[in-house]
Design a protein around this motif. Structure first.
Motif, short mmCIF file in Angstrom:
data_model
loop_
_atom_site.label_atom_id
_atom_site.label_comp_id
_atom_site.label_asym_id
_atom_site.label_seq_id
_atom_site.Cartn_x
_atom_site.Cartn_y
_atom_site.Cartn_z
N ALA A 38 3.03 0.93 4.10
CA ALA A 38 2.65 2.22 3.53
C ALA A 38 3.42 3.35 4.23
O ALA A 38 3.69 4.39 3.61
N TYR A 41 6.71 3.44 2.51
CA TYR A 41 6.50 4.04 1.19
C TYR A 41 6.42 5.57 1.31
O TYR A 41 7.00 6.29 0.51
N VAL A 70 3.20 -2.48 -1.69
CA VAL A 70 2.99 -1.61 -0.54
C VAL A 70 1.76 -2.12 0.22
O VAL A 70 0.66 -2.15 -0.32
N PRO A 72 -1.14 -1.73 2.80
CA PRO A 72 -1.85 -0.61 3.42
C PRO A 72 -1.84 -0.71 4.94
O PRO A 72 -1.92 -1.80 5.50
#
Length: 137
Positions: A38, A41, A70, A72
């Motif tokens: 993440a 991202y 993605v 977390p």
């Protein structure tokens, strides 16, 4: 078979479809064996927001996350971050790298980057470079 987390530079290479050996190596992986943090991202979202070609970059990023989920940043990644940051506390300019490295460690993934020298200092992190057949920078 190893599972991988792609660093930001590898994601950008895939979005631009160059250099071609990165796309070739990615194509050899099984679906589900490659993720992005993440944190990565978020870096890619920043790149889209500052790009002169926002519509194209948005389309490229949307296509990328169809192929690369993605992951977390969760509590386990936070737990991995504490000792990693402590072990490298004298290095102050790499906070996002530390977060990405701790995320890869928490998921027991190999981090794929073209900046091996930036990541090799993190204890417990496995690193590969898909631009270099030896896996080193």
């Amino acid at each position: 078979m190893a599972r991988y987390m792609l660093d930001t530079n590898m994601c950008i290479y895939l979005m631009k479809n160059q250099p071609e050996q990165v796309a070739r190596r990615f194509a050899e992986c099984y679906v589900g064996d490659v993720v992005m943090s993440a944190i990565t991202y978020a870096e890619l979202e920043y790149g889209v927001s500052i790009s002169d070609l926002q519509a194209k970059r948005r389309s490229d990023l949307n296509a990328l996350i169809q192929d690369i989920p993605v992951a977390p940043f969760d509590a386990a990644a936070g737990v991995a971050y504490g000792p990693l940051r402590y072990a490298t506390r004298n290095s102050q300019k790499d906070h996002l790298d530390k977060l990405i490295a701790s995320h890869a460690i928490s998921l027991d993934l190999v981090l794929v980057t073209n900046n091996v020298r930036d990541f090799i200092k993190y204890p417990g992190l496995k690193v590969e470079n898909w631009l270099d057949e030896t896996g080193e920078d």
